[in-house]
Scaffold this motif. Sequence first.
Motif, short mmCIF file in Angstrom:
data_model
loop_
_atom_site.label_atom_id
_atom_site.label_comp_id
_atom_site.label_asym_id
_atom_site.label_seq_id
_atom_site.Cartn_x
_atom_site.Cartn_y
_atom_site.Cartn_z
N ASP A 167 -5.91 -1.87 -4.90
CA ASP A 167 -5.13 -2.46 -3.82
C ASP A 167 -5.84 -3.72 -3.30
O ASP A 167 -7.06 -3.74 -3.23
CB ASP A 167 -5.01 -1.43 -2.69
CG ASP A 167 -3.77 -1.62 -1.83
OD1 ASP A 167 -3.09 -2.66 -1.99
OD2 ASP A 167 -3.47 -0.74 -1.02
N ASP A 168 -5.06 -4.72 -2.95
CA ASP A 168 -5.60 -5.95 -2.35
C ASP A 168 -6.65 -6.62 -3.22
O ASP A 168 -7.77 -6.88 -2.79
CB ASP A 168 -6.20 -5.65 -0.96
CG ASP A 168 -5.12 -5.35 0.06
OD1 ASP A 168 -4.06 -6.02 -0.01
OD2 ASP A 168 -5.31 -4.46 0.90
N THR A 209 0.84 -1.20 0.00
CA THR A 209 0.00 0.00 0.00
C THR A 209 0.87 1.26 0.00
O THR A 209 0.59 2.23 -0.70
CB THR A 209 -0.95 -0.02 1.22
OG1 THR A 209 -1.82 -1.14 1.07
CG2 THR A 209 -1.77 1.24 1.31
N ARG A 218 4.75 -3.51 9.47
CA ARG A 218 3.71 -2.87 10.29
C ARG A 218 3.92 -3.19 11.76
O ARG A 218 3.84 -2.32 12.62
CB ARG A 218 2.33 -3.35 9.82
CG ARG A 218 1.19 -2.55 10.46
CD ARG A 218 -0.13 -2.89 9.84
NE ARG A 218 -0.17 -2.61 8.42
CZ ARG A 218 -0.63 -3.44 7.50
NH1 ARG A 218 -1.09 -4.62 7.86
NH2 ARG A 218 -0.63 -3.10 6.24
#
Length: 473
Positions: free
Chosen positions: A241-242, A187, A340
Amino acid sequence: MFENGQQVTVETADGNESASSFDLRFSQVKALLQKEFGDTAFRSWIAPIDAVSCTAGTLTLAVPTRFIRDWVKSHYADRIRSLWTQHFGAVARVEIGISGKKADKPAVSAAHAGVAYETPVIANENAAKDAAAADFSVALDPRYTFENFVTGSSNEFAYAAARKIADNEKVSFNPLFLQGGVGLGKTHLMHAIAHTARASGRKVAYMSAEKFMYDFVRALRFQDTMAFKARFRSVDVLMIDDIQFICGKDATQEEFFHTFNSLIDQGKQIVISADQSPADMSGLEERLRSRLSMGLVAAIHPTTYELRLGILQSKCAQMKRNLPQDVLEFLAQKVASNVRELEGALNRLIAHAELVNRPVTVDTAQDLLADILRANDRRTTIEDIQRKVCEHYGIRLADMHSPRRARPVARPRQLAMYLCKQLTTHSLPEIGRKFGGRDHTTIIHGVRKIEELLAGDPVLRDDLESLKKAIAA
Ligand code: ADP
Ligand code: MG
């Protein structure tokens, strides 16, 4: 944080004098949300929210349907809580009830699009048309820039491909397919492309596959698919995205397939991300799979120790905070799962250092991060990796230790070294010892060799992916 002694109570809206001031406050929060999330999201999800009461630290809201409630709960409730807390006093919880106010039934069943769908989200058709005209791209995170993206061997290929597209260089691949596990920067790279392309005046639409589907559902509901199609087809760069989200959702895939083809035909650029390569995604229609594989599949591999350390240093610099070097090294060593989580660990330590006004040590880090460290400790062993690699290539375990240099055993051995470097926290000399007492420079050489080959050899990349899966299983 919310503490009992500090409850701020706002009168309920039960017809007394403060009702209007309560409503007014909530409409201010709504206005802030509109600014933050844009008009489309506002009309669909935020406008339908009614404020009911705010007592004993709980802000109670009501929405017309369960569907809206679930969406608001997962996408906006936290933000509502923090905005209310920031402007009108602490609330610990946001509760959302269903008011059951009925809107019209959908004109076209949205079940076709593969989602469970209740009553419509927008009260009338004009509102939908307005929403369609509004900017339909979602907000970009200003921190997700190329400058803030730290590169290393695991992501530099994806980074270079992203850069080329952002800079509008002539590229021979379309789409660019960014593939990588959670929290590895997909992302981030997509937003970076969007920032840069927009700055040069190109029209960019960036959204999650989930939002693509919801917009499509809404277009069906309002029999407005023409406008939906036109909107997507007017962009220069389409970024989804995704994409794994639309697996198994046939009507959405079909619509996406057509959108995709018409943009490619017009020479427009498409960028897709997913947690798997097109070949590995299940629930994907064959023609879409082959379309997605036409372009460049750029993998973002799990981070290396060096990259993790680089990221930590860069984040500290960005936040203008310092942590002792040994603590950063400890983090880079121990929190290897994804970036993350690494960021989360770092933020926790920084917050702690500020609270107690004392530098963090490795010992305190160990205490503060016990939960994260435990989760990262389910560690892969060198032996696991060697065994899986041998099974995969049909060679003997002894070949991992033997001095034989014939390519059919040497290459798998190097791949195993590479995987040990990536997936375990063992040092190079330790790895060397487990490969028949090889020197650490031999391990470095092996790792580099594989990195080089990966850039140009799709078969090896596939081998690597399936091995990683086998090892993680
Ligand atoms: P994904 O979309 O692949 O799940 P994200 O792009 O959301 O992952 O990344 C998770 C977090 O890690 C983000 O805050 C992102 O900024 C950060 N991050 C990931 N890779 C890098 C990198 N190479 N350099 C700096 N930050 C990174
Ligand atoms: Mg992501």
